[in-house]
Design a protein around this motif. Structure first.
Motif, PDB file in Angstrom:
ATOM      1  N   LYS A 191       0.824  -1.224   0.000  1.00 28.96           N
ATOM      2  CA  LYS A 191       0.000   0.000   0.000  1.00 28.96           C
ATOM      3  C   LYS A 191       0.849   1.262   0.000  1.00 28.96           C
ATOM      4  O   LYS A 191       0.456   2.262  -0.578  1.00 28.96           O
ATOM      5  CB  LYS A 191      -1.076  -0.008   1.083  1.00 28.96           C
ATOM      6  N   THR A 221       0.362   6.946   8.172  1.00 30.32           N
ATOM      7  CA  THR A 221       0.430   7.072   9.637  1.00 30.32           C
ATOM      8  C   THR A 221       1.660   6.337  10.173  1.00 30.32           C
ATOM      9  O   THR A 221       2.247   6.755  11.160  1.00 30.32           O
ATOM     10  CB  THR A 221      -0.859   6.564  10.326  1.00 30.32           C
ATOM     11  N   LEU A 262       4.334   8.071  12.569  1.00 30.19           N
ATOM     12  CA  LEU A 262       4.721   7.482  13.859  1.00 30.19           C
ATOM     13  C   LEU A 262       6.218   7.196  13.924  1.00 30.19           C
ATOM     14  O   LEU A 262       6.832   7.326  14.981  1.00 30.19           O
ATOM     15  CB  LEU A 262       3.930   6.194  14.113  1.00 30.19           C
ATOM     16  N   THR A 316       5.491   0.238  21.021  1.00 27.45           N
ATOM     17  CA  THR A 316       4.260  -0.328  20.440  1.00 27.45           C
ATOM     18  C   THR A 316       4.465  -0.743  18.993  1.00 27.45           C
ATOM     19  O   THR A 316       4.086  -1.849  18.592  1.00 27.45           O
ATOM     20  CB  THR A 316       3.109   0.710  20.519  1.00 27.45           C
ATOM     21  N   VAL A 317       5.089   0.134  18.209  1.00 31.32           N
ATOM     22  CA  VAL A 317       5.263  -0.165  16.781  1.00 31.32           C
ATOM     23  C   VAL A 317       6.226  -1.348  16.611  1.00 31.32           C
ATOM     24  O   VAL A 317       5.987  -2.241  15.788  1.00 31.32           O
ATOM     25  CB  VAL A 317       5.752   1.086  16.012  1.00 31.32           C
ATOM     26  N   GLY A 370       4.573  -4.577  17.064  1.00 30.26           N
ATOM     27  CA  GLY A 370       3.538  -4.858  16.070  1.00 30.26           C
ATOM     28  C   GLY A 370       2.138  -4.527  16.560  1.00 30.26           C
ATOM     29  O   GLY A 370       1.157  -4.820  15.890  1.00 30.26           O
ATOM     30  N   LEU A 381      -1.035  -1.868  18.034  1.00 36.08           N
ATOM     31  CA  LEU A 381      -1.596  -0.611  17.519  1.00 36.08           C
ATOM     32  C   LEU A 381      -1.409   0.509  18.537  1.00 36.08           C
ATOM     33  O   LEU A 381      -1.624   0.306  19.734  1.00 36.08           O
ATOM     34  CB  LEU A 381      -3.093  -0.752  17.228  1.00 36.08           C
ATOM     35  N   VAL A 382      -1.022   1.671  18.058  1.00 36.25           N
ATOM     36  CA  VAL A 382      -0.861   2.858  18.901  1.00 36.25           C
ATOM     37  C   VAL A 382      -2.265   3.324  19.338  1.00 36.25           C
ATOM     38  O   VAL A 382      -3.230   3.193  18.570  1.00 36.25           O
ATOM     39  CB  VAL A 382      -0.115   3.958  18.099  1.00 36.25           C
ATOM     40  N   MET A 436      -3.692   8.732  17.694  1.00 37.55           N
ATOM     41  CA  MET A 436      -3.885   8.735  16.242  1.00 37.55           C
ATOM     42  C   MET A 436      -4.813   9.880  15.803  1.00 37.55           C
ATOM     43  O   MET A 436      -4.556  10.548  14.809  1.00 37.55           O
ATOM     44  CB  MET A 436      -4.476   7.395  15.764  1.00 37.55           C
ATOM     45  N   ASP A 438      -2.834   6.251   4.120  1.00 35.71           N
ATOM     46  CA  ASP A 438      -2.225   4.915   4.116  1.00 35.71           C
ATOM     47  C   ASP A 438      -1.957   4.534   5.577  1.00 35.71           C
ATOM     48  O   ASP A 438      -1.089   5.101   6.209  1.00 35.71           O
ATOM     49  CB  ASP A 438      -0.938   5.027   3.257  1.00 35.71           C
ATOM     50  N   PHE A 463      -4.539   4.484   8.041  1.00 35.50           N
ATOM     51  CA  PHE A 463      -5.611   4.989   8.897  1.00 35.50           C
ATOM     52  C   PHE A 463      -6.883   5.089   8.069  1.00 35.50           C
ATOM     53  O   PHE A 463      -6.795   5.573   6.938  1.00 35.50           O
ATOM     54  CB  PHE A 463      -5.256   6.375   9.469  1.00 35.50           C
ATOM     55  N   ARG A 486      -7.637   2.065  11.047  1.00 32.59           N
ATOM     56  CA  ARG A 486      -7.156   0.689  11.162  1.00 32.59           C
ATOM     57  C   ARG A 486      -8.112  -0.169  11.980  1.00 32.59           C
ATOM     58  O   ARG A 486      -7.859  -1.341  12.194  1.00 32.59           O
ATOM     59  CB  ARG A 486      -5.800   0.709  11.835  1.00 32.59           C
ATOM     60  N   GLN A 544     -11.773   3.757  14.834  1.00 32.30           N
ATOM     61  CA  GLN A 544     -11.073   4.843  14.124  1.00 32.30           C
ATOM     62  C   GLN A 544     -11.890   5.303  12.916  1.00 32.30           C
ATOM     63  O   GLN A 544     -11.928   6.492  12.592  1.00 32.30           O
ATOM     64  CB  GLN A 544      -9.684   4.393  13.673  1.00 32.30           C
ATOM     65  N   ASP A 581      10.149  -3.386  12.656  1.00 33.04           N
ATOM     66  CA  ASP A 581       8.992  -4.280  12.823  1.00 33.04           C
ATOM     67  C   ASP A 581       8.834  -5.230  11.628  1.00 33.04           C
ATOM     68  O   ASP A 581       7.877  -5.984  11.565  1.00 33.04           O
ATOM     69  CB  ASP A 581       7.701  -3.470  13.065  1.00 33.04           C
ATOM     70  N   ARG A 605       1.209  -8.442  13.761  1.00 34.78           N
ATOM     71  CA  ARG A 605       0.552  -7.422  12.936  1.00 34.78           C
ATOM     72  C   ARG A 605      -0.537  -8.039  12.068  1.00 34.78           C
ATOM     73  O   ARG A 605      -1.598  -7.448  11.857  1.00 34.78           O
ATOM     74  CB  ARG A 605       1.591  -6.712  12.045  1.00 34.78           C
TER      75      ARG A 605
END
Ligand code: AMP
Length: 219
Positions: free
Chosen positions: A14, A32, A36, A53-54, A57, A59-60, A65, A85, A87, A89, A93, A165, A174
């Motif tokens: 993506k 996003t 991040l 967090t990233v 794997g 999610l923040v 966000m 790209d 968001f 997720r 959200q 990651d 993920r």
């Protein structure tokens, strides 16, 4: 150009497709993950939290966000369309994004879903390399996506690196999160009649042409 959201599992391409669409239609590509990765460099509590967090794997937190996204989408270059790209997720959200859009006086636009086999993703994740200077994306496990010179960007000559990651362990996490949290978005947007499914197992150029065909057919 209407706004575009890309939905796809990790390493489906993506980022690459967003860049191509951004160049063709001259609209900003808002990743996003990239935002991040900048926040992670900060020597602050939030920087540390995002890094942890990233890397694992996960999610923040949604609240972080929303703040980042609303600020970015309010900038001037987003007035004539943009590509999101990474968001939204999850459905939470997506609902908040509907509110952000109405506050900004923007429309949802298209949702492009890149559908790709899990087996291909594992191969792509370990081969992905990114240019430290210009952000161009390569894949050393796919011949047509490899750089001409090892570890060197074809576009700007910068160094290529592997995201922390992009390993199989983080990928499993993920991918599970993708299935569980992001998967339901496909239904959410399908019901709003804005979802377009594209076969992501094909070559980059073919996928791009199919995306352009969808965008042109529904302008
Ligand atoms: P990506 O570059 O899209 O693969 O994103 C890399 C990582 O950033 C993800 O695995 C998450 O940890 C985090 N991330 C990106 N976008 C979001 C989001 N919308 N919500 C929560 N975490 C996110």
């Amino acid at each position: 150009m209407k706004n575009i959201i890309f939905i796809a599992p990790p390493a489906a391409g993506k980022g690459t497709q967003s860049t191509l669409v951004s160049e063709k239609y001259q609209i900003p590509h808002i990743s996003t993950g990239d935002i991040l990765r900048e926040v992670m460099k900060e020597d602050s509590e939030i920087g540390e939290y995002v890094l942890e967090t990233v890397t694992s794997g996960g999610l923040v937190k949604d609240e972080i966000m929303y703040t980042l996204i609303e600020k970015r989408l309010g900038e001037d270059d987003c007035k004539n369309g943009y590509i999101l790209d990474g968001f939204p997720r999850n459905v939470e959200q997506a609902k908040k994004y509907d509110d952000i859009l109405s506050r900004l006086g923007q429309e949802l636009g298209y949702v492009i879903y890149l559908d790709i086999d899990e087996k291909l993703l594992a191969k792509r994740i370990t081969g992905r390399r990114v240019c430290r200077d210009c952000g161009a994306i390569y894949n050393i496990n796919v011949e047509s996506e490899s750089p001409q010179i090892e570890s060197t960007c074809d576009v700007c000559g910068g160094d290529l690196y592997q995201r922390n990651d992009d390993n199989l362990e983080s990928f499993q996490n993920r991918y599970q999160i993708y299935l569980e949290k992001t998967g339901p978005l496909i239904d959410y947007y399908d019901k709003k009649h804005v979802l377009y499914r594209i076969d992501g197992n094909k070559e980059i150029d073919v996928i791009f042409q199919e995306i352009v065909a969808v965008l042109e057919a529904h302008r």
